[in-house]
Design an enzyme around this catalytic site. Structure first.
Site, PDB file in Angstrom:
ATOM      1  N   CYS A   1     -10.638  -3.246  -4.433  1.00  0.00           N
ATOM      2  CA  CYS A   1      -9.554  -4.456  -4.853  1.00  0.00           C
ATOM      3  C   CYS A   1     -10.288  -5.592  -5.571  1.00  0.00           C
ATOM      4  CB  CYS A   1      -8.706  -4.594  -3.890  1.00  0.00           C
ATOM      5  SG  CYS A   1      -7.412  -3.221  -3.523  1.00  0.00           S
TER       6      CYS A   1
ATOM      7  N   GLU B   1      -2.983  -4.721  -2.909  1.00  0.00           N
ATOM      8  CA  GLU B   1      -3.404  -5.710  -3.930  1.00  0.00           C
ATOM      9  C   GLU B   1      -3.408  -4.727  -5.540  1.00  0.00           C
ATOM     10  OE1 GLU B   1      -4.846  -4.983  -1.213  1.00  0.00           O
ATOM     11  OE2 GLU B   1      -6.006  -6.711  -0.521  1.00  0.00           O
TER      12      GLU B   1
ATOM     13  N   CYS C   1      -4.099   0.607  -2.627  1.00  0.00           N
ATOM     14  CA  CYS C   1      -3.901  -0.694  -1.823  1.00  0.00           C
ATOM     15  C   CYS C   1      -2.864  -1.524  -2.316  1.00  0.00           C
ATOM     16  CB  CYS C   1      -5.236  -1.585  -1.716  1.00  0.00           C
ATOM     17  SG  CYS C   1      -6.512  -0.592  -0.918  1.00  0.00           S
TER      18      CYS C   1
ATOM     19  N   ASN D   1       0.720  -1.147   0.047  1.00  0.00           N
ATOM     20  CA  ASN D   1      -0.015   0.174   0.090  1.00  0.00           C
ATOM     21  C   ASN D   1       0.835   1.326  -0.131  1.00  0.00           C
ATOM     22  OD1 ASN D   1       0.553  -0.624   2.857  1.00  0.00           O
ATOM     23  ND2 ASN D   1      -1.010   0.254   3.349  1.00  0.00           N
TER      24      ASN D   1
ATOM     25  N   CYS E   1     -10.211  -5.055   0.161  1.00  0.00           N
ATOM     26  CA  CYS E   1     -11.373  -4.105   0.130  1.00  0.00           C
ATOM     27  C   CYS E   1     -12.280  -4.282  -1.266  1.00  0.00           C
ATOM     28  CB  CYS E   1     -10.909  -2.683   0.032  1.00  0.00           C
ATOM     29  SG  CYS E   1     -10.394  -1.966  -1.438  1.00  0.00           S
TER      30      CYS E   1
HETATM   31  N1  THU Z   1      -5.092  -1.661   2.627  1.00  0.00           N
HETATM   32  C1  THU Z   1      -4.520  -2.390   1.593  1.00  0.00           C
HETATM   33  O1  THU Z   1      -3.556  -2.005   1.204  1.00  0.00           O
HETATM   34  N2  THU Z   1      -5.177  -3.587   1.164  1.00  0.00           N
HETATM   35  C2  THU Z   1      -6.348  -4.195   1.979  1.00  0.00           C
HETATM   36  O2  THU Z   1      -6.829  -5.310   1.614  1.00  0.00           O
HETATM   37  C3  THU Z   1      -6.941  -3.415   3.002  1.00  0.00           C
HETATM   38  C4  THU Z   1      -6.612  -2.052   3.213  1.00  0.00           C
HETATM   39  C5  THU Z   1      -4.619  -0.402   2.973  1.00  0.00           C
HETATM   40  C6  THU Z   1      -5.173   0.866   2.551  1.00  0.00           C
HETATM   41  C7  THU Z   1      -4.554   1.725   3.447  1.00  0.00           C
HETATM   42  O3  THU Z   1      -3.326   2.245   3.154  1.00  0.00           O
HETATM   43  C8  THU Z   1      -4.232   1.052   4.704  1.00  0.00           C
HETATM   44  O4  THU Z   1      -4.394  -0.342   4.212  1.00  0.00           O
HETATM   45  C9  THU Z   1      -5.386   1.208   5.777  1.00  0.00           C
HETATM   46  O5  THU Z   1      -6.880   1.158   5.257  1.00  0.00           O
END
Ligand code: THU
Length: 132
Positions: free
Chosen positions: A89, A55, A53, A42, A86
């Site tokens: 994603c 992913e 994110c 992320n 999320c």
């Molecule tokens: N986040 C991800 O990178 N992937 C996920 O599956 C859930 C959330 C990140 C987004 C943000 O930078 C942090 O986690 C908090 O939400």
């Protein structure tokens, strides 16, 4: 490819996270059919809504590298709970990767595997788009 190796790669990917705002590091490891692995993490921004994110960074990176066929994506964070992708994603995974396995893991080593189509039933797809 051993599933545990892919999980380990998602743990390694987490080290590249830029998450000074949430302080929630996430790593993703995307497995191609030929065995290649693409890492993502992320990447946040002080304008919070611009954050991306793990992913999607992995998937977009793989696409730019010319990779098109995938079998699984592993996701890891520092949470002791299993984390799942999320909604945004999930939509990107199903379009760019097809019905791959999503390997959701916790810091403590628990994991759960589900097909992306089960995580995103009735996904918006090209059968609906412009079918006026
Ligand atoms: N986040 C991800 O990178 N992937 C996920 O599956 C859930 C959330 C990140 C987004 C943000 O930078 C942090 O986690 C908090 O939400």
């Amino acid at each position: 490819m051993d599933i545990n190796e892919l999980i380990q790669q998602s743990v390694k990917a987490k080290e590249s996270s830029y998450s000074p705002y949430s302080k929630f590091r996430v790593g993703a490891a995307l497995l191609s059919t030929d065995g290649e692995i693409t890492l993502g993490a992320n990447v946040e921004n002080i304008s919070y809504g611009l954050s991306m994110c793990a992913e999607r960074t992995a998937i977009f990176r793989a696409h730019l590298e010319g990779k098109r066929n995938f079998t699984a994506i592993a996701v890891n964070s520092d949470s002791n709970e299993i984390i799942s992708p999320c909604g945004a994603c999930r939509q990107v995974i199903i379009e760019m990767c097809g019905n791959i396995d999503v390997i959701m893991t916790s810091k403590s080593g628990d994991s759960k595997v589900m097909k992306i189509a089960d995580l995103l039933p009735l996904a918006f797809d090209d059968k609906q788009f412009r079918n006026l």
